[in-house]
Design an enzyme around this catalytic site. Structure first.
Site, PDB file in Angstrom:
ATOM      1  N   ASP A   1       1.078  -1.469   0.057  1.00  0.00           N
ATOM      2  CA  ASP A   1       0.036  -0.344  -0.081  1.00  0.00           C
ATOM      3  C   ASP A   1       0.976   1.401   0.000  1.00  0.00           C
ATOM      4  O   ASP A   1       1.569   1.459   0.427  1.00  0.00           O
ATOM      5  CB  ASP A   1      -0.501   0.077   1.005  1.00  0.00           C
ATOM      6  CG  ASP A   1      -1.845   0.986   1.103  1.00  0.00           C
ATOM      7  OD1 ASP A   1      -2.956   1.474   0.351  1.00  0.00           O
ATOM      8  OD2 ASP A   1      -1.583   2.258   1.629  1.00  0.00           O
TER       9      ASP A   1
ATOM     10  N   GLY B   1      -7.031   1.541  -6.414  1.00  0.00           N
ATOM     11  CA  GLY B   1      -5.960   3.079  -6.071  1.00  0.00           C
ATOM     12  C   GLY B   1      -5.273   2.166  -5.870  1.00  0.00           C
ATOM     13  O   GLY B   1      -4.375   2.223  -6.438  1.00  0.00           O
ATOM     14  N   ASP B   2      -4.785   2.580  -4.368  1.00  0.00           N
ATOM     15  CA  ASP B   2      -3.199   2.981  -4.229  1.00  0.00           C
ATOM     16  C   ASP B   2      -2.803   0.595  -3.840  1.00  0.00           C
ATOM     17  O   ASP B   2      -2.258   1.028  -3.000  1.00  0.00           O
ATOM     18  CB  ASP B   2      -2.528   3.452  -3.405  1.00  0.00           C
ATOM     19  CG  ASP B   2      -3.564   3.134  -1.260  1.00  0.00           C
ATOM     20  OD1 ASP B   2      -4.595   2.670  -1.565  1.00  0.00           O
ATOM     21  OD2 ASP B   2      -3.138   4.019  -0.859  1.00  0.00           O
ATOM     22  N   GLU B   3      -3.545  -0.027  -4.000  1.00  0.00           N
ATOM     23  CA  GLU B   3      -3.053  -1.050  -3.175  1.00  0.00           C
ATOM     24  C   GLU B   3      -2.330  -2.277  -4.466  1.00  0.00           C
ATOM     25  O   GLU B   3      -2.832  -2.158  -5.613  1.00  0.00           O
ATOM     26  CB  GLU B   3      -4.774  -1.994  -2.587  1.00  0.00           C
ATOM     27  CG  GLU B   3      -4.980  -1.194  -1.355  1.00  0.00           C
ATOM     28  CD  GLU B   3      -6.199  -2.204  -1.166  1.00  0.00           C
ATOM     29  OE1 GLU B   3      -6.126  -2.702  -1.820  1.00  0.00           O
ATOM     30  OE2 GLU B   3      -6.605  -1.651   0.827  1.00  0.00           O
TER      31      GLU B   3
END
Length: 425
Positions: free
Chosen positions: A288, A330-332
């Site tokens: 993340d 997302g940011d994963e």
């Protein structure tokens, strides 16, 4: 009730065989009609000539037998007709007096072994017979009745049939030879067209082409078919590219170009099966990007996208050739490390990723931003035995790592094990 009778149907004839058969039948009919017509005309003409000759013979016999009839001399009459009637054209001759009494008769001797043939000949409708009066100083004193021999006519019929048979045999041979040459120019191009059509239908081989033909119509058909195949080939190539593009879009992230969650989970399921079968280990990393929301909110979505692209590139650079990294959303991010000797190898990869993220991210306008990643790790089969369990364990480990900054520790709750790693800038 009787069972239905199954009728076996023979396979359809080929075009070449059908055309040859029609051509052969037409040739035989033409030769037969021509030969039969010539035979009939010849027989009519021959019979007319034979009647004319018999008339001449009968007049000669009447002139020779005139004296014998006048004096009623049977012996002399028989000798007179025998000298002339011995010709092959005469079958029998009879001499009658003025009162219709038979004075003398001459009959050609027949072969008894051919009695059946002669019986058939006697019933033939075209047997020639003439009757000529015997004149004495212009006064009728008797009559000559003469029957012609059918030998000449039979010889003509036999010879005619032989010629017709020879003509038919020659016609058949010529027809087969010529039809083979003619039909090959028709059937070979059609066969090539059928072959290419079958290849296109069965194997979708649009690169096939029909060779040119000698016949204009077939050559035009081949050209049009080849043009159609060329269009289909281009359409097929475009469809393949479009399908590849759609398949790539369905399994990859449009921003970073990394595989998406669907492809990652599919690859993870296959890896579980392989590792179970081969009794091997592998690791799942859950990553993340720290402070991504802060960059996205303060600098805009474009800056946030550049951070995600940079994180994806740096993570991909630290993995081995056989490893996989994907953007889950997302940011994963998630990484699949396989094969794995022990957990320390996965920890070293996580460390290399963290080191790579220490370098600032430079934007086009010269602005820089520092970023870091929090990493959670799960190892098969130590931490879970299926893909869902591994993702869940690595996800939990990542969130715990994000909450416990600057520490590396092991989490164990309700039988779920996970390793968490967090690295600051």
């Amino acid at each position: 009730m009787k069972p239905p009778v199954l009728r076996t149907t023979s396979p359809p004839l080929t075009l070449a065989r059908t055309l040859r058969r029609v051509h052969l039948v037409c040739a035989l009919i033409a030769v037969s009609l021509t030969g039969g017509s010539l035979m009939i005309v010849g027989m009519i003409r021959l019979q007319a000539l034979e009647n004319h000759n018999l008339q001449l013979l009968a007049r000669s016999i009447a002139y020779s037998a005139e004296a014998a009839v006048v004096f009623n001399d049977q012996r002399a009459a028989l000798d007179s007709i025998a000298r002339i009637a011995s010709s092959d054209e005469v079958e029998s001759v009879s001499v009658f007096d003025i009162h219709g009494g038979r004075l003398a008769t001459w009959q050609r001797t027949r072969n008894d072994s051919h009695e059946k043939i002669w019986g058939l000949v006697d019933r033939l409708p075209w047997r020639s017979a003439v009757a000529v009066p015997i004149l004495n100083e212009g006064v009728p004193v008797g009559e000559i009745r003469l029957h012609g021999s059918p030998n000449g006519l039979l010889a003509f019929i036999v010879t005619g049939f032989l010629w017709i048979a020879a003509g038919m045999a020659l016609s058949v041979a010529s027809t087969l030879y010529l039809s083979r040459r003619i039909f090959n120019r028709i059937t070979i191009p059609l066969g090539e067209l059928a072959r290419v059509t079958h290849q296109v239908r069965s194997a979708r081989s649009f690169g096939q082409r029909v060779p040119p033909a000698h016949i204009t119509e077939l050559n035009d058909l081949a050209s049009d078919f080849n043009a159609l195949l060329e269009q289909l080939e281009k359409w097929e190539a475009g469809m393949q590219l479009e399908n590849k593009s759609l398949a790539h879009q369905a399994t990859h992230d449009s921003l970073t170009g990394l595989p998406n969650r669907t492809l990652f989970e599919r690859r993870l399921a296959h890896e579980v099966e392989r590792a179970t079968r081969d009794k091997q280990r592998f690791a799942v990393l859950f990553l993340d990007a720290d402070r991504f929301k802060e960059v996205n909110d303060t600098m805009g979505h474009a800056a946030g996208d550049k951070v995600l692209v940079a994180v994806a590139a740096r993570v991909r650079e630290q993995l081995r050739a056989g490893d996989l990294v994907a953007r889950l959303g997302g940011d994963e991010f998630a990484a699949l490390l396989s094969p794995l000797r022990d957990a320390e190898d996965a920890s070293r990869v996580a460390w290399n990723i963290a080191v790579a993220m220490r370098e600032p991210i430079v934007f086009d306008d010269g602005t820089t931003v520092m970023s870091s990643v929090s990493v959670g790790m799960a190892v098969y089969p130590d931490d879970a035995l299926d893909g869902i369990g591994l993702i869940r364990a690595a996800d939990i480990a990542m969130y715990l790592a994000k909450a416990r900054r600057n520490k590396e520790w092991r989490y164990n709750a309700a039988g779920l094990r996970g390793r968490m790693v967090h690295f600051n800038e």
